[in-house]
Design an enzyme around this catalytic site. Structure first.
Site, PDB file in Angstrom:
ATOM      1  N   GLN A   1       5.778  -2.861   0.676  1.00  0.00           N
ATOM      2  CA  GLN A   1       4.456  -3.463   0.883  1.00  0.00           C
ATOM      3  C   GLN A   1       4.447  -4.911   0.382  1.00  0.00           C
ATOM      4  O   GLN A   1       4.988  -5.190  -0.680  1.00  0.00           O
ATOM      5  CB  GLN A   1       3.397  -2.656   0.133  1.00  0.00           C
ATOM      6  CG  GLN A   1       3.216  -1.234   0.657  1.00  0.00           C
ATOM      7  CD  GLN A   1       2.336  -1.178   1.888  1.00  0.00           C
ATOM      8  OE1 GLN A   1       1.805  -2.196   2.338  1.00  0.00           O
ATOM      9  NE2 GLN A   1       2.184   0.009   2.451  1.00  0.00           N
TER      10      GLN A   1
ATOM     11  N   ASP B   1       0.005   8.042   6.666  1.00  0.00           N
ATOM     12  CA  ASP B   1      -0.075   6.572   6.608  1.00  0.00           C
ATOM     13  C   ASP B   1       0.663   6.023   7.825  1.00  0.00           C
ATOM     14  O   ASP B   1       1.727   5.431   7.705  1.00  0.00           O
ATOM     15  CB  ASP B   1       0.563   6.082   5.293  1.00  0.00           C
ATOM     16  CG  ASP B   1       0.469   4.574   5.128  1.00  0.00           C
ATOM     17  OD1 ASP B   1      -0.197   3.906   5.947  1.00  0.00           O
ATOM     18  OD2 ASP B   1       1.077   4.044   4.172  1.00  0.00           O
TER      19      ASP B   1
ATOM     20  N   CYS C   1      -2.835 -17.135   9.215  1.00  0.00           N
ATOM     21  CA  CYS C   1      -4.152 -16.723   8.719  1.00  0.00           C
ATOM     22  C   CYS C   1      -5.185 -16.966   9.819  1.00  0.00           C
ATOM     23  O   CYS C   1      -5.053 -17.894  10.606  1.00  0.00           O
ATOM     24  CB  CYS C   1      -4.555 -17.561   7.502  1.00  0.00           C
ATOM     25  SG  CYS C   1      -3.507 -17.353   6.065  1.00  0.00           S
TER      26      CYS C   1
ATOM     27  N   CYS D   1       2.903 -22.297   1.422  1.00  0.00           N
ATOM     28  CA  CYS D   1       2.080 -21.328   2.137  1.00  0.00           C
ATOM     29  C   CYS D   1       1.193 -20.680   1.096  1.00  0.00           C
ATOM     30  O   CYS D   1       1.684 -20.037   0.167  1.00  0.00           O
ATOM     31  CB  CYS D   1       2.956 -20.286   2.832  1.00  0.00           C
ATOM     32  SG  CYS D   1       1.994 -18.936   3.515  1.00  0.00           S
TER      33      CYS D   1
ATOM     34  N   TYR E   1       4.808   9.822   7.444  1.00  0.00           N
ATOM     35  CA  TYR E   1       5.035   8.380   7.609  1.00  0.00           C
ATOM     36  C   TYR E   1       5.268   7.763   6.222  1.00  0.00           C
ATOM     37  O   TYR E   1       4.591   6.809   5.847  1.00  0.00           O
ATOM     38  CB  TYR E   1       3.847   7.691   8.282  1.00  0.00           C
ATOM     39  CG  TYR E   1       3.348   8.349   9.547  1.00  0.00           C
ATOM     40  CD1 TYR E   1       3.861   7.983  10.795  1.00  0.00           C
ATOM     41  CD2 TYR E   1       2.351   9.328   9.500  1.00  0.00           C
ATOM     42  CE1 TYR E   1       3.387   8.580  11.956  1.00  0.00           C
ATOM     43  CE2 TYR E   1       1.875   9.920  10.654  1.00  0.00           C
ATOM     44  CZ  TYR E   1       2.393   9.540  11.884  1.00  0.00           C
ATOM     45  OH  TYR E   1       1.909  10.124  13.023  1.00  0.00           O
TER      46      TYR E   1
ATOM     47  N   CYS F   1      -1.064 -23.268  12.291  1.00  0.00           N
ATOM     48  CA  CYS F   1      -0.262 -22.086  11.979  1.00  0.00           C
ATOM     49  C   CYS F   1      -1.031 -20.835  12.411  1.00  0.00           C
ATOM     50  O   CYS F   1      -2.233 -20.776  12.325  1.00  0.00           O
ATOM     51  CB  CYS F   1      -0.001 -22.067  10.473  1.00  0.00           C
ATOM     52  SG  CYS F   1       0.725 -20.555   9.852  1.00  0.00           S
TER      53      CYS F   1
ATOM     54  N   CYS G   1      -3.923   1.298   8.748  1.00  0.00           N
ATOM     55  CA  CYS G   1      -3.943  -0.166   8.845  1.00  0.00           C
ATOM     56  C   CYS G   1      -4.661  -0.606  10.113  1.00  0.00           C
ATOM     57  O   CYS G   1      -4.686  -1.779  10.438  1.00  0.00           O
ATOM     58  CB  CYS G   1      -2.520  -0.726   8.796  1.00  0.00           C
ATOM     59  SG  CYS G   1      -1.453  -0.052  10.060  1.00  0.00           S
TER      60      CYS G   1
HETATM   61  N1  SAH Z   1       3.642   5.061   3.501  1.00  0.00           N
HETATM   62  C1  SAH Z   1       4.579   3.975   3.497  1.00  0.00           C
HETATM   63  C2  SAH Z   1       4.855   3.345   4.864  1.00  0.00           C
HETATM   64  C3  SAH Z   1       3.734   3.276   5.848  1.00  0.00           C
HETATM   65  S1  SAH Z   1       4.099   2.273   7.252  1.00  0.00           S
HETATM   66  C4  SAH Z   1       4.155   2.921   2.496  1.00  0.00           C
HETATM   67  O1  SAH Z   1       3.028   2.889   2.053  1.00  0.00           O
HETATM   68  O2  SAH Z   1       4.982   2.090   2.130  1.00  0.00           O
HETATM   69  C5  SAH Z   1       4.283   3.474   8.527  1.00  0.00           C
HETATM   70  C6  SAH Z   1       5.648   4.117   8.549  1.00  0.00           C
HETATM   71  O3  SAH Z   1       5.681   5.081   9.600  1.00  0.00           O
HETATM   72  C7  SAH Z   1       6.810   3.176   8.831  1.00  0.00           C
HETATM   73  O4  SAH Z   1       7.735   3.311   7.787  1.00  0.00           O
HETATM   74  C8  SAH Z   1       7.397   3.682  10.163  1.00  0.00           C
HETATM   75  O5  SAH Z   1       8.793   3.556  10.215  1.00  0.00           O
HETATM   76  C9  SAH Z   1       6.982   5.119  10.161  1.00  0.00           C
HETATM   77  N2  SAH Z   1       6.860   5.807  11.457  1.00  0.00           N
HETATM   78  C10 SAH Z   1       6.487   5.303  12.649  1.00  0.00           C
HETATM   79  N3  SAH Z   1       6.368   6.271  13.567  1.00  0.00           N
HETATM   80  C11 SAH Z   1       6.682   7.444  12.949  1.00  0.00           C
HETATM   81  C12 SAH Z   1       6.720   8.814  13.380  1.00  0.00           C
HETATM   82  N4  SAH Z   1       6.428   9.163  14.627  1.00  0.00           N
HETATM   83  N5  SAH Z   1       7.056   9.745  12.451  1.00  0.00           N
HETATM   84  C13 SAH Z   1       7.338   9.404  11.184  1.00  0.00           C
HETATM   85  N6  SAH Z   1       7.328   8.133  10.735  1.00  0.00           N
HETATM   86  C14 SAH Z   1       6.995   7.161  11.601  1.00  0.00           C
END
Ligand code: SAH
Length: 456
Positions: free
Chosen positions: A288, A386, A86, A164, A317, A83, A413
């Site tokens: 998440q 984020d 992981c 899993c 984001y 798989c 990330c």
């Molecule tokens: N902060 C949130 C999501 C983070 S993931 C949490 O913790 O749940 C990153 C996010 O950025 C995603 O939802 C994606 O759709 C968004 N994203 C990607 N490119 C972007 C951009 N140029 N402007 C704004 N959002 C964006």
């Protein structure tokens, strides 16, 4: 044959591993020339066979380990080798955390030129198994019966899977039950090559705090044969089911979900909490996947934001507004921006659900919306970003430098793009104060970081 390279394809070499790559392969060197070998661990002496050579590096296969690392463990998952889910189960959990810390440190130094930044040890899980709250498992057929499991590495062959070990138990139960019930009623599996058959994926979502379960059956056809009976059995057999959804995906595509969603039974959403913030989760919502560690990560972000209740905060984001709502309770006002319109709808609904009124959400690119806000006089003392793996758009970083928030909290990330962006912020007048890596995805190579920057 390439005589100028220190190793040759198909030849055997005795090496010692020095490091791990960001995707979990062992790194060995012959005359300074790197060889990447899956499954090798730092410190181990081994015999390898070269499988592919390039100008600057090569790949190899592990043939025999002469001296094992003290951190090597037997992977508990029976299908770990086949798989692709992981990558680090052969490394003890402690070893994984140390490797992730080193990876963050190395990348911040190499790419970000941040030589003596404070990197804390990775915050890991007490029990690093059974953490995922969402499973999406493809369905196939073998000898007339249904199988469900993940794709074999680098292929589209399904490996039948009973369990899993990184999924919450209930998700395994959902997958097995739906598979059995569909098989009992003779529902066919989707055949990718011929674009025939019915059931494509089984998806399970689970609210860890509420115990609520959502079952999603993804079908190629609008019709689910014996749908009523199938749903009755699913509901009677699985505890906590609040929602059974059919998603119709008629297209020839690798994308899992199609455009049409039907509630077959119960509610359209399930609920869960992170800390004391309640979230509605639909079949399509981004949420998440490791709720326990999400709380750890957001608490870290909140602590770095250091809010007194007087601050205006921007959450760039913002997804479904998770961090925004977490911060709103301690801030004067939070502005969230996100590119996916459905996520912003969820964010607004979640704000309402929690009676949080000091938030405002906008759809659009962070790099477009935030400069507009700035022109309109909306600024922030604290700015949280984020971004997805590719990091922040450079023009957003420029706007941050113009706006000059006191503190920037960077949730990342991907350490490589984080390091790149930190360098830009550093050169523009910010100082990286501390980095807290959090292990959101045990046994995989992913590592999440929460970083505090302050205006110099
Ligand atoms: N902060 C949130 C999501 C983070 S993931 C949490 O913790 O749940 C990153 C996010 O950025 C995603 O939802 C994606 O759709 C968004 N994203 C990607 N490119 C972007 C951009 N140029 N402007 C704004 N959002 C964006």
């Amino acid at each position: 044959m390439n005589q100028t390279l220190p190793v040759q394809k198909n030849e055997y070499y005795d090496i010692q591993f020095e490091d791990l790559t960001h995707d979990g392969a062992g790194v060995a060197k012959v005359e300074g020339y790197p060889i990447f070998v899956p499954n090798g661990l730092p410190g181990e002496k081994a015999k390898i066979k070269i499988t592919k050579v390039n100008k600057g590096y090569s790949f190899g296969r592990l043939i025999e380990i002469y001296e094992k690392s003290a951190d090597r463990v037997d992977a508990p998952c029976p299908i770990y080798k086949e798989c692709g889910g992981c990558q680090l189960q052969h490394l003890s959990y402690e070893g994984q955390l140390k490797a992730k810390e080193k990876q963050v440190r190395d990348v911040l130094t190499r790419i970000g030129k941040l030589n003596d930044v404070l990197v804390h040890p990775v915050l890991g899980m007490e029990d690093p198994w059974r953490y995922r709250n969402k499973a999406q498992v493809p369905v196939g057929e073998r000898e007339g019966g249904l199988i469900a499991g993940f794709y074999q590495k680098r292929s589209h062959e399904i490996i039948d899977m009973r369990a899993c070990l990184i999924q919450q138990d209930i998700n395994d139960e959902v997958v097995q039950t739906v598979k059995e019930v569909c098989e009992k009623y003779g529902v066919s599996a989707y055949d990718e090559k011929r674009h025939k058959g019915t059931i494509r994926h089984i998806m399970a979502r689970h609210g860890l705090v509420t115990g609520e379960v959502m079952v999603v059956i993804v079908t190629r056809t609008p019709d689910l044969p014996h749908g009523k009976r199938i749903v009755e059995e699913i509901v009677s057999r699985i505890n906590g089911v609040k929602s059974v959804i059919q998603n119709v995906n008629t297209k020839k595509t690798n994308v899992i979900l199609g455009d049409e969603t039907r509630v077959l039974w119960g509610e359209e959403v399930i609920y869960d909490y992170i800390g004391d913030v309640k979230f509605a989760i639909s079949s399509r919502s981004f949420y998440q996947v490791n709720p326990e560690q999400t709380k750890v990560l957001y608490e870290q972000a909140l602590s770095y934001a250091d809010l007194t209740g007087e601050e205006e905060v921007i959450d760039a984001y913002c997804g479904i507004g998770t961090i925004s709502l977490f911060l709103a309770k301690k801030a004067k006002k939070v502005y969230g921006v996100e590119i996916v319109p459905e996520a912003i709808e969820d964010a607004k609904r979640n704000a309402e659900l929690n009676g949080i009124e000091n938030v405002e959400f906008a759809v659009g690119e962070a790099e477009t919306v935030i400069p507009k806000w700035y022109e309109q006089g909306i600024t922030a003392e604290v700015l949280v970003v984020d971004p997805p793996r590719k990091g922040c758009d450079e023009s957003l970083l420029k706007t941050i430098l113009d706006m000059k928030p006191k503190r920037v909290v960077y949730v990342s990330c991907n350490p490589a793009t984080l390091a790149r962006d930190l360098r830009i912020l550093e050169d523009g007048g910010y100082q990286t104060q501390e980095v807290q890596p959090v292990d959101m995805f045990p046994h995989t190579t992913h590592v999440e970081c929460c970083v505090l920057l302050v205006k110099k």
